[in-house]
Design an enzyme around this catalytic site. Structure first.
Site, PDB file in Angstrom:
ATOM      1  N   ASP A 197       0.797  -1.236   0.081  1.00  0.00           N
ATOM      2  CA  ASP A 197      -0.028  -0.219   0.023  1.00  0.00           C
ATOM      3  C   ASP A 197       1.001   1.110   0.089  1.00  0.00           C
ATOM      4  O   ASP A 197       1.730   1.279   0.952  1.00  0.00           O
ATOM      5  CB  ASP A 197      -0.789  -0.212   1.282  1.00  0.00           C
ATOM      6  CG  ASP A 197      -1.777   0.999   1.213  1.00  0.00           C
ATOM      7  OD1 ASP A 197      -1.892   1.868   0.195  1.00  0.00           O
ATOM      8  OD2 ASP A 197      -2.705   1.209   2.342  1.00  0.00           O
TER       9      ASP A 197
ATOM     10  N   ASP B  44      -3.132   2.269  -5.907  1.00  0.00           N
ATOM     11  CA  ASP B  44      -1.933   2.381  -5.023  1.00  0.00           C
ATOM     12  C   ASP B  44      -1.744   1.352  -4.167  1.00  0.00           C
ATOM     13  O   ASP B  44      -1.156   1.209  -3.092  1.00  0.00           O
ATOM     14  CB  ASP B  44      -1.735   3.629  -4.066  1.00  0.00           C
ATOM     15  CG  ASP B  44      -2.849   3.738  -3.073  1.00  0.00           C
ATOM     16  OD1 ASP B  44      -3.817   3.217  -3.059  1.00  0.00           O
ATOM     17  OD2 ASP B  44      -2.500   4.380  -1.962  1.00  0.00           O
ATOM     18  N   GLU B  45      -2.445  -0.121  -4.278  1.00  0.00           N
ATOM     19  CA  GLU B  45      -2.713  -1.090  -3.577  1.00  0.00           C
ATOM     20  C   GLU B  45      -2.399  -2.377  -4.366  1.00  0.00           C
ATOM     21  O   GLU B  45      -3.223  -2.468  -5.456  1.00  0.00           O
ATOM     22  CB  GLU B  45      -3.841  -1.358  -2.906  1.00  0.00           C
ATOM     23  CG  GLU B  45      -3.900  -0.286  -1.596  1.00  0.00           C
ATOM     24  CD  GLU B  45      -5.210  -0.666  -0.747  1.00  0.00           C
ATOM     25  OE1 GLU B  45      -5.330  -1.597  -0.150  1.00  0.00           O
ATOM     26  OE2 GLU B  45      -6.088   0.479  -0.852  1.00  0.00           O
TER      27      GLU B  45
HETATM   28 MG   LIG Z   1      -2.517   3.926   0.389  1.00  0.00          MG
END
Ligand SMILES: [Mg+2]
Lengths: 125, 409
Positions: free
Chosen positions: B11, B105-106
């Site tokens: 993350d 973003d993961e």
């Molecule tokens: Mg994040």
């Protein structure tokens, strides 16, 4: 005054003059989407320019803009802080965040037309 | 794997804000908040400096500034984030081909086969973090665990710049007193319903009677109980191995809240065009139209309309969405509009019966081709031109490639 001091002074004056001309240039752009009229620009805000510029760049497998000319003034790039790519149809556009120690410029290079654009300017204070 | 460390969750830390701080050195170390397009007032991500001063995602400009008077607002640039995201995902795929890109973003990574190649799971995590830092200047947090649910929990344990491992032997103790809402997938709704049953912690959830959970939650009851014990069966699903597409949708957070029906219709047309272009590209058609609307207070609701036959024709979808809208009474202006096609069928293109339909199919194919060549929406229905100039905010469901915002399962 020593020669070195004189040179330094001259350089500072040049810089101030250039900054003033930059400010004057930017004034004409107030009223764009990111900067409504009658509003002083603050940190973090970008004035959208989108005008063609001339660029001297370094090529070595990759590419790095070194200096550019916009409205007669030459701006020296100190650091490319970030770069990214976008697509416009089949053409890829390289974007560069160019920092000169006080101001951040976003430059872009269209790989299909081989043209450079000054996308925007973010002032520091 | 003997120690059960087979899934990694990665993350990025304060992703949009961190990108902006890389881009602009003057913003480093300062409290900044990234907002959407020009007039959008909601904080999408804030830097850790701003979070320390009480700024939270979802606050409007006014609230955020009140919380933190020195806060600096930066308008986000989706194209930039998407490109960085794609680069990060490529780096991850250099470590393992089994990567599930979960959001911008993961990602989840199946690391069960990597031991011999890159050392221990912690070594892999360290190497991955280092590569991302070197290539993008950005930091991330990594969690390692026996399954996706626990890996997701682990990555949040030591943010920012964290690297945490949850071993099977530690899971029980870790979950014992943890509030159920901390678990991925257990939202406020389920949390409050569990609360009414006297279940507040994961420990209590794990021990709860399966029959009672089933009675209260139906088929997901058993799954909830297992989640309370840290058990989770869903494997990492790399792109291309996802379940068959069940719906295709696009949504837009509007640059400013919109009341006027005419304007709303314009967005509906634009979204219909985006959805149908994608459906056509993938050779899919849908039978049901879903319209999703959100008020400024984040209240979100969906209305559906079933079509007489499956379609991927912009005008048909737009007409159905417009008709659905006309049956609704809005109590507030709209913050977000979404259009999706569900009831997806593959390759059941019905032969167009009428010449008008045939001509439109030809026109649509030509439009798709030109848009592909000259950039997004180079050629589009004339009523679309206005909203095109003010791009909306990226949907959190955005993914770097493929059919996006897929609802699976
Ligand atoms: Mg994040």
């Amino acid at each position: 005054m020593s020669l070195i001091k004189k040179r330094k002074c001259k350089k500072e004056n040049q810089r101030v003059n250039r900054d003033i001309s930059l400010l004057n240039c930017l004034e004409a752009y107030e009223g764009t989407a990111d900067c409504p009229p009658n509003k002083k620009m603050t940190l973090g805000e970008t004035t959208i320019i989108r005008e063609p510029i001339e660029v001297i760049a370094f090529f070595d497998g990759s590419m790095r803009p070194l200096r550019f000319r916009w409205k007669g003034a030459v701006y020296k790039v100190q650091e490319i802080t970030f770069s990214w790519t976008t697509m416009s149809g089949a053409a890829s556009i390289l974007h560069f965040s160019a920092y000169d120690g006080t101001t951040l410029y976003e430059l872009s290079y269209n790989k299909a037309t081989l043209r450079w654009t000054l996308e925007g300017v973010a002032l520091h204070e | 794997m003997s120690d059960g460390a087979s899934v990694m969750h990665l993350d990025m830390d304060a992703f949009f804000a961190s990108v902006e701080q890389r881009v602009n050195p003057a913003l480093r170390g300062l409290p900044i908040a990234v907002t959407g397009a020009a007039k959008r007032t909601v904080v999408t991500t804030s830097s850790y400096e701003a979070r320390a001063l009480g700024v939270r995602t979802g606050m409007n400009r006014f609230e955020a500034k009140k919380q933190c008077p020195s806060l600096i607002f930066v308008s986000g640039n989706n194209a930039k984030y998407m490109d960085v995201s794609t680069r990060i995902m490529e780096i991850i795929k250099g470590f393992s081909p089994l990567v599930e890109v979960y959001s911008i973003d993961e990602a989840f990574i199946d690391i069960s086969g990597l031991r011999g190649l890159f050392g221990s799971p912690l070594d892999i995590g360290r190497a991955l973090k280092k590569r991302i830092k070197e290539e993008t200047g950005l930091i991330c947090s990594v969690g390692i665990a026996p399954n996706k649910l626990m890996a997701k929990l682990a990555s949040a344990m030591d943010k920012p710049d964290g690297l945490s491992i949850l071993r099977p032997c530690d899971i029980k103790a870790h979950l014992q007193d943890m509030p159920v809402g901390t678990l991925w997938g257990i939202g406020p709704n389920i949390t409050s319903r569990l609360g009414l049953m006297g279940i507040k912690t994961c420990g209590e959830l794990g021990r709860a009677n399966a029959g009672i959970l089933r009675k209260n939650f139906g088929i997901i009851g058993e799954r909830l109980g297992a989640m309370g014990r840290g058990e989770y069966k869903d494997p990492v699903r790399p792109a291309g191995f996802e379940d068959r597409v069940k719906s295709i949708g696009h949504s837009m957070t509007l640059p400013e809240d919109v009341w006027e029906r005419e304007k709303i219709k314009m967005y509906l047309l634009k979204l219909s065009e985006m959805v149908c272009a994608r459906a056509r590209r993938h050779g899919l058609q849908g039978r049901t139209v879903c319209l999703t609307l959100r008020y400024p207070d984040f209240f979100t609701f969906t209305r559906q309309r079933r079509l007489s036959r499956a379609t991927n024709d912009t005008h048909t979808l737009y007409r159905a969405a417009k008709r659905t809208l006309s049956t609704m009474r809005l109590r507030a202006p709209l913050r977000l509009i979404g259009v999706s096609l569900t009831g997806i069928v593959e390759g059941t293109r019905q032969l167009p019966l009428f010449t008008e339909d045939k001509q439109r199919e030809k026109l649509l194919a030509a439009m798709d081709e030109i848009n592909g060549r000259f950039g997004h929406s180079a050629l589009t229905w004339s009523a679309l031109l206005e909203p095109e100039r003010t791009p909306g905010v990226i949907s959190p469901a955005w993914r770097p490639s493929g059919v996006r915002k897929i609802d699976v399962g």
